[in-house]
Each structure stands twice: as structure tokens, then as C-alpha cells.
Design a protein around this motif. Structure first.
Motif, PDB file in Angstrom:
ATOM      1  N   LEU A   1     -10.627  -4.791   7.430  1.00 13.05           N
ATOM      2  CA  LEU A   1     -10.474  -4.339   6.059  1.00 13.05           C
ATOM      3  C   LEU A   1      -9.076  -4.672   5.555  1.00 13.05           C
ATOM      4  N   SER A   2      -8.988  -4.926   4.257  1.00  8.95           N
ATOM      5  CA  SER A   2      -7.704  -5.206   3.622  1.00  8.95           C
ATOM      6  C   SER A   2      -7.472  -4.224   2.492  1.00  8.95           C
ATOM      7  N   CYS A   3      -6.223  -3.894   2.276  1.00 14.14           N
ATOM      8  CA  CYS A   3      -5.818  -3.040   1.155  1.00 14.14           C
ATOM      9  C   CYS A   3      -4.688  -3.759   0.434  1.00 14.14           C
ATOM     10  N   LEU A   4      -4.988  -4.269  -0.760  1.00  8.99           N
ATOM     11  CA  LEU A   4      -4.006  -4.995  -1.564  1.00  8.99           C
ATOM     12  C   LEU A   4      -3.390  -4.029  -2.567  1.00  8.99           C
ATOM     13  N   ALA A   5      -2.083  -3.909  -2.545  1.00 13.26           N
ATOM     14  CA  ALA A   5      -1.386  -2.956  -3.403  1.00 13.26           C
ATOM     15  C   ALA A   5      -0.604  -3.662  -4.506  1.00 13.26           C
ATOM     16  N   SER A   6      -0.584  -3.039  -5.677  1.00 14.11           N
ATOM     17  CA  SER A   6       0.238  -3.511  -6.777  1.00 14.11           C
ATOM     18  C   SER A   6       0.756  -2.296  -7.549  1.00 14.11           C
ATOM     19  N   GLY A   7       1.831  -2.511  -8.303  1.00 13.32           N
ATOM     20  CA  GLY A   7       2.381  -1.419  -9.098  1.00 13.32           C
ATOM     21  C   GLY A   7       3.245  -0.457  -8.308  1.00 13.32           C
ATOM     22  N   ILE A   8       3.506  -0.777  -7.026  1.00 15.52           N
ATOM     23  CA  ILE A   8       4.390   0.040  -6.206  1.00 15.52           C
ATOM     24  C   ILE A   8       5.390  -0.875  -5.507  1.00 15.52           C
ATOM     25  N   THR A   9       6.484  -0.290  -5.051  1.00 12.59           N
ATOM     26  CA  THR A   9       7.413  -1.045  -4.208  1.00 12.59           C
ATOM     27  C   THR A   9       6.829  -1.022  -2.805  1.00 12.59           C
ATOM     28  N   PHE A  10       6.060  -2.057  -2.518  1.00 12.44           N
ATOM     29  CA  PHE A  10       5.230  -2.022  -1.314  1.00 12.44           C
ATOM     30  C   PHE A  10       6.059  -1.829  -0.053  1.00 12.44           C
ATOM     31  N   ARG A  11       7.194  -2.501   0.037  1.00 15.46           N
ATOM     32  CA  ARG A  11       7.983  -2.424   1.270  1.00 15.46           C
ATOM     33  C   ARG A  11       8.560  -1.028   1.508  1.00 15.46           C
ATOM     34  N   ASP A  12       8.572  -0.187   0.482  1.00 16.94           N
ATOM     35  CA  ASP A  12       9.061   1.182   0.605  1.00 16.94           C
ATOM     36  C   ASP A  12       7.929   2.201   0.698  1.00 16.94           C
ATOM     37  N   SER A  13       6.723   1.725   0.868  1.00 18.78           N
ATOM     38  CA  SER A  13       5.561   2.613   0.847  1.00 18.78           C
ATOM     39  C   SER A  13       4.892   2.701   2.207  1.00 18.78           C
ATOM     40  N   ALA A  14       4.391   3.872   2.520  1.00 22.67           N
ATOM     41  CA  ALA A  14       3.500   4.067   3.657  1.00 22.67           C
ATOM     42  C   ALA A  14       2.064   3.981   3.151  1.00 22.67           C
ATOM     43  N   ILE A  15       1.223   3.354   3.925  1.00 18.20           N
ATOM     44  CA  ILE A  15      -0.183   3.186   3.558  1.00 18.20           C
ATOM     45  C   ILE A  15      -1.059   3.777   4.647  1.00 18.20           C
ATOM     46  N   GLY A  16      -2.001   4.609   4.237  1.00 22.64           N
ATOM     47  CA  GLY A  16      -2.937   5.201   5.180  1.00 22.64           C
ATOM     48  C   GLY A  16      -4.354   4.730   4.934  1.00 22.64           C
TER      49      GLY A  16
ATOM     50  N   SER B   1      -2.122  -2.702  10.478  1.00 26.98           N
ATOM     51  CA  SER B   1      -0.974  -3.607  10.395  1.00 26.98           C
ATOM     52  C   SER B   1      -0.663  -3.853   8.922  1.00 26.98           C
ATOM     53  N   ARG B   2       0.513  -4.437   8.663  1.00 26.25           N
ATOM     54  CA  ARG B   2       0.876  -4.714   7.281  1.00 26.25           C
ATOM     55  C   ARG B   2       1.573  -6.064   7.184  1.00 26.25           C
ATOM     56  N   ASP B   3       1.429  -6.671   5.993  1.00 21.82           N
ATOM     57  CA  ASP B   3       2.094  -7.927   5.669  1.00 21.82           C
ATOM     58  C   ASP B   3       2.808  -7.697   4.342  1.00 21.82           C
ATOM     59  N   ASN B   4       4.094  -7.439   4.408  1.00 17.11           N
ATOM     60  CA  ASN B   4       4.835  -7.129   3.183  1.00 17.11           C
ATOM     61  C   ASN B   4       4.890  -8.313   2.220  1.00 17.11           C
ATOM     62  N   ALA B   5       4.828  -9.516   2.748  1.00 17.97           N
ATOM     63  CA  ALA B   5       4.854 -10.691   1.885  1.00 17.97           C
ATOM     64  C   ALA B   5       3.601 -10.789   1.025  1.00 17.97           C
ATOM     65  N   LYS B   6       2.526 -10.175   1.486  1.00 23.38           N
ATOM     66  CA  LYS B   6       1.252 -10.212   0.753  1.00 23.38           C
ATOM     67  C   LYS B   6       0.892  -8.870   0.145  1.00 23.38           C
ATOM     68  N   ASN B   7       1.788  -7.885   0.243  1.00 26.14           N
ATOM     69  CA  ASN B   7       1.504  -6.534  -0.280  1.00 26.14           C
ATOM     70  C   ASN B   7       0.168  -6.011   0.240  1.00 26.14           C
ATOM     71  N   THR B   8      -0.096  -6.247   1.498  1.00 30.46           N
ATOM     72  CA  THR B   8      -1.411  -5.931   2.055  1.00 30.46           C
ATOM     73  C   THR B   8      -1.274  -5.197   3.394  1.00 30.46           C
ATOM     74  N   VAL B   9      -2.129  -4.205   3.551  1.00 30.37           N
ATOM     75  CA  VAL B   9      -2.292  -3.518   4.830  1.00 30.37           C
ATOM     76  C   VAL B   9      -3.702  -3.797   5.336  1.00 30.37           C
ATOM     77  N   TYR B  10      -3.810  -3.998   6.624  1.00 29.11           N
ATOM     78  CA  TYR B  10      -5.092  -4.321   7.244  1.00 29.11           C
ATOM     79  C   TYR B  10      -5.524  -3.208   8.181  1.00 29.11           C
ATOM     80  N   LEU B  11      -6.827  -3.085   8.341  1.00 29.77           N
ATOM     81  CA  LEU B  11      -7.394  -2.216   9.370  1.00 29.77           C
ATOM     82  C   LEU B  11      -8.405  -3.043  10.142  1.00 29.77           C
ATOM     83  N   GLU B  12      -8.045  -3.393  11.350  1.00 29.74           N
ATOM     84  CA  GLU B  12      -8.959  -4.133  12.214  1.00 29.74           C
ATOM     85  C   GLU B  12      -9.774  -3.133  12.997  1.00 29.74           C
TER      86      GLU B  12
END
Length: 125
Positions: free
Chosen positions: A20-35, A71-82
């Protein structure tokens, strides 16, 4: 405007895998925790895991026995759930949620500020 968009759900056979992927926008992604959370029909929303801004992860349910990896990829503003070795009881709508910097120790959905609309995962033969 904060927007979280989940993708990657679908129908999978028992024992199979999904990412699964979670694409974020409108936030400072690198300063955010994602659950990641999930909710099955008739059940409460339950926490799966969280990844902090630092990259440290926090598992909310040991029972998943290492089958799920965040896992997360800050360059893509994305968090993954494998998700591996999926079971029928993993069937649920899966949501991602954001909060500032640190993961919540408790898997309380109220501790997260912004939510996606979810993606359906169905595990069935």
C-alpha cells in the motif's frame, strides 16, 4: 489543504502480498509522522504501525508478527505498507493518517490529525 491518498489495495489470495502507498500533500512531509490503520466491517479502527519523521517505526500490534513493514520515501512524499503472508482476517479498509513529527505511543486514531479515505484490501480465495 492536507490530502492523504491511499492506493495499492485490492483482492489477493491468502498467503499473498500487497504494498500500500500513502501519498501526502499540503503538509511538510519530512516533519510528519504517518500511521497506518485498518477497519473491518463491524469493528473498531485499529492501529497497524507508524513511522516518525526521523524514520523510526512503531508497531501497534505485535500480533502481526513482522508480516507488515512500514517505510517512507521523503523524496516522493510517500509512506508504504508492505503486507506479506496475508490472511482472510486482514480484510479491511486500510487508512493512513498524519500527525506532527513523532508517532503516538498508543494506537488511538484521535492522536492523528489528518486522514485519507482508505483503500480496500480483501484477502480471499
Amino acid at each position: 489543504q492536507v490530502q492523504l491518498v491511499e492506493s495499492g489495495g485490492g483482492l489477493v489470495q491468502p498467503g499473498g502480498s500487497l504494498r500500500l502507498s500513502c501519498l501526502a500533500s499540503g503538509i511538510t512531509f519530512r516533519d510528519s509522522a504517518i500511521g497506518w490503520f485498518r477497519q473491518a466491517p463491524g469493528k473498531e479502527r485499529e492501529g497497524i504501525s507508524c513511522i516518525a519523521a526521523s524514520g523510526d517505526s512503531w508497531d501497534y500490534a505485535d500480533s502481526r508478527q513482522g508480516r507488515f513493514i512500514i517505510s517512507r520515501d521523503n523524496a516522493k512524499n510517500t509512506v508504504y505498507l508492505e503486507m506479506n503472508s496475508l490472511k482472510p482476517e486482514d480484510t479491511a479498509v486500510y487508512y493512513c493518517a498524519a500527525r506532527s513529527r513523532f508517532c503516538s505511543i498508543l494506537a488511538n486514531p484521535a492522536n492523528f490529525d489528518d486522514w485519507g479515505r482508505g483503500t480496500q484490501v480483501t484477502v480471499s480465495s
